[in-house]
Design an enzyme around this catalytic site. Structure first.
Site, PDB file in Angstrom:
ATOM      1  N   GLY A  33      38.879  21.084  36.419  1.00 54.27           N
ATOM      2  CA  GLY A  33      39.895  19.869  35.567  1.00 54.27           C
ATOM      3  C   GLY A  33      41.050  19.298  36.459  1.00 54.27           C
ATOM      4  N   GLY A  34      41.485  19.029  34.943  1.00 58.45           N
ATOM      5  CA  GLY A  34      42.865  18.764  35.219  1.00 58.45           C
ATOM      6  C   GLY A  34      43.807  20.305  34.656  1.00 58.45           C
ATOM      7  N   MET A  35      43.086  21.253  34.003  1.00 54.14           N
ATOM      8  CA  MET A  35      43.943  21.639  33.388  1.00 54.14           C
ATOM      9  C   MET A  35      43.559  23.644  33.810  1.00 54.14           C
ATOM     10  SD  MET A  35      43.852  21.339  29.258  1.00 54.14           S
ATOM     11  CE  MET A  35      42.301  20.661  29.191  1.00 54.14           C
ATOM     12  N   ALA A  36      41.950  23.587  34.691  1.00 54.54           N
ATOM     13  CA  ALA A  36      41.553  25.192  35.280  1.00 54.54           C
ATOM     14  C   ALA A  36      40.390  24.876  36.094  1.00 54.54           C
ATOM     15  CB  ALA A  36      41.295  25.794  33.987  1.00 54.54           C
ATOM     16  N   ASP A  44      39.962  18.600  24.136  1.00 53.95           N
ATOM     17  CA  ASP A  44      39.718  17.587  24.332  1.00 53.95           C
ATOM     18  C   ASP A  44      38.198  17.843  24.788  1.00 53.95           C
ATOM     19  OD1 ASP A  44      40.145  16.607  27.601  1.00 53.95           O
ATOM     20  OD2 ASP A  44      40.104  18.312  28.281  1.00 53.95           O
TER      21      ASP A  44
END
Length: 612
Positions: free
Chosen positions: A21-24, A134
């Site tokens: 994903g965008g973070m991890a 989120d």
């Protein structure tokens, strides 16, 4: 660096990548000493650019690891590997709610169970002072044993002041599920943010689609902030009035208008869902309505003319009473009624677009805004057309000097602290954006400028000109363009001063391809068609390398306005790229022969100096 399959990380052996994903990035790994599989969530290296991140990550991991609830994915441990932080979580065999929705609509029982269990986990986290920030179907895991788990609390923001979290509110939620206040970068987030995102998910599982969907994240974010919520009963006529009221309240633009907490939302939702039991089978098991594909119009304004509610909404068939008689006659009557209904619907659509088109053309005396074929046209600011005026040479630069606001160049840490201490102060917003740019963080910087333009417009619109001039002096053209457009939105007219600055900032801003995510050509065209066409031509020239398309746009531009020296600059650029130095020199000398704004004169002279 990302982990690789087969690699040993501490006591864990990486088996496979589960998702990104965008973070991890999440991996499945094996813990030999305990003989069990676990999930490893590796945070992206972009976080490491902040020197204080690791300390804050450890503090937050401790807090989040305390979350013990049957509907929250538990965190077992956290550590670092070669400076790369990661979290160890329970491995749950199953699928995400997103994958489940892609396989088909939910049953009535599934909807109720998911709402109850996800809501229970979220309510528990809120009691511990932790926001998720989120909420979305891909963060809900449905186990094979029938359990429901809310995941990704590892990057959640601690709600109470002083309990710090991962930093600076730049980690935005997923665009389709983001709350308006989160999209605006407001720092004072509370439970209402999660309630909105949870409401989007409830909207999706009961109607079959998310409320807002478009080609780019910015367009979706814009809709969450400004656009009215598409009525659930229009998207899916089987949605009951009671259920619709629940969704409307959960998705209110203002936080104070939403439910006070998650339990209140769940109680209202479950009651409305139970009361709609007779229609649940039709509501949840019928083929889910799909979001209408974003229009790909030939003109930028035609996208603004499209009425999604009319085109995308499945219309319920009119009830037809069939009298006993021959089957052939019954079918003939039925088809007659259907044909009449279709014709009536088409007539309404035609009348709608015809009248809307006439009204727009009456207001936009310069005609329709044509977008370059294949380029996106995304709504940004909801504004009616304004009446432009042609720039008058002279007096422009003096106004710019008078309006410029001094800005300090600060370190990122200093600018961030000032912003966090007083996030509503325009000077703090702008200087924080400048510091982010200086640190190479272009995307969050432009988000700050966007939020700042909206905030300044509410507080003191005149300051938009001052900050626009200040950003222009520093050649931060995307930021300057945002400020001038926002002021035009407030003023509803284009003075010579404003139009000149709008054209200058647009000319230079679209040298950066990322600007298309902030400001689209259709929006500029609603203020001034020539400026929109000029911006499109330069964008295509610099980023598409399509000479034929550039010439088509310049031709349309010259049909729209008789003399626009900015168009000559683009033509000269095109000729130089094609190796036609003599022709380019002639065009530039022709531009310099007439009256023109000083920035155009400067640019033309600089281009001439580059020609051998």
């Amino acid at each position: 660096m990302p982990f690789s399959v087969g690699q040993t990380i501490g006591p864990y052996r990486v088996m496979e990548q589960l998702g990104q994903g965008g973070m991890a990035t999440v991996y499945k790994a094996y813990h030999a000493s305990l003989d069990r599989y676990i999930a490893v969530k590796v945070l992206h290296q972009a976080f490491l650019e902040d020197p204080t991140f690791l300390a804050r990550f450890q503090r937050e991991a401790r807090l989040v690891a305390r979350l013990e609830h049957p509907n929250i994915v538990p965190i077992y441990d956290y550590a670092e590997h070669e400076g790369q932080p990661y979290l160890i979580m329970k491995y749950i065999e199953g699928e995400t709610l997103k994958a489940r929705l892609q396989s088909g609509p939910l049953s009535g029982g599934e909807v109720s169970h998911i709402a109850e269990t996800v809501g229970a986990g979220l309510a528990y986290a809120h009691k511990q002072g932790i926001l998720h920030r989120d909420i979305k179907p891909s963060n809900v895991i449905l186990s094979k044993e029938g359990g429901t788990y809310l995941a990704d609390f590892g990057l959640a923001r601690i709600a109470q002041a002083g309990d710090s979290t991962l930093t600076s509110d730049m980690i935005l939620g997923t665009p389709q599920y983001i709350s308006p206040e989160q999209a605006l970068g407001k720092p004072d987030l509370n439970e209402g943010t999660d309630i909105y995102s949870f409401g989007v998910m409830l909207y999706e599982i009961t109607t079959g689609r998310v409320p807002f969907s478009a080609d780019t994240p910015f367009s979706i974010i814009h809709d969450h902030i400004y656009s009215p919520l598409p009525l659930p009963s229009i998207v899916n006529p089987k949605v009951s009035p009671d259920l619709e009221r629940v969704l409307l309240k959960a998705l209110a633009k203002e936080r104070e208008d939403r439910y006070p907490n998650v339990p209140a939302l769940i109680e209202a939702f479950q009651q409305a869902w139970a009361d709609s039991a007779p229609t649940q089978a039709n509501l949840s098991m019928a083929p889910a309505p799909q979001a209408a594909p974003s229009p790909k119009p030939d003109s930028a304004v035609s996208a603004a003319r499209t009425a999604p509610a009319i085109l995308a909404t499945p219309q319920p068939a009119a009830a037809v009473t069939i009298e006993p008689g021959p089957q052939k006659k019954s079918r003939r009557i039925q088809w007659l009624w259907i044909a009449l209904a279709v014709l009536a619907g088409l007539a309404c659509i035609i009348v709608f677009f015809a009248t809307r088109d006439l009204n727009l053309r009456a207001d936009l005396t310069f005609g329709s805004t044509s977008a370059a074929p294949g380029l996106p046209s995304l709504p940004s600011l909801e504004v009616p057309p304004v009446q432009p005026v042609q720039p008058i040479p002279g007096q422009i630069e003096e106004e710019i000097e008078d309006e410029a606001i001094p800005l300090e160049t600060r370190s990122l840490a200093d600018a961030e602290k000032r912003y966090q201490d007083d996030p509503d102060a325009p000077i703090n917003q702008i200087e924080y954006g400048l510091a982010l740019l200086e640190a190479g963080k272009e995307d969050p910087a432009y988000k700050i400028f966007l939020a700042a333009s909206e905030s300044i417009a509410r507080q003191e619109p005149r300051l938009l000109l001052g900050f626009g001039a200040a950003l222009k002096k520093r050649e931060i053209w995307p930021g300057a363009l945002l400020m001038y457009l926002r002021f035009a939105e407030q003023k509803q007219t284009l003075t010579p001063f404003l139009l000149n600055n709008l054209r200058e900032s647009a000319y230079f801003a679209y040298a950066n391809p990322a600007v298309l995510e902030l400001v689209d050509f259709g929006l500029i065209g609603r203020f001034d068609l020539p400026t929109s066409l000029m911006a499109q031509a330069r964008y295509v020239l610099l980023h598409r390398d399509d000479p034929a398309q550039v010439r088509d746009l310049l031709s349309e531009l010259r049909q729209t306005v008789e003399n626009m020296p900015e168009a000559g600059l683009i033509e000269a650029e095109l000729l130089l790229r094609q190796g036609k130095s003599t022709e380019a020199r002639a065009v530039l000398k022709s531009i310099l022969a007439g009256p023109l704004p000083s920035w155009v004169e400067k640019q033309a002279k600089q281009m001439l100096e580059t020609i051998p």
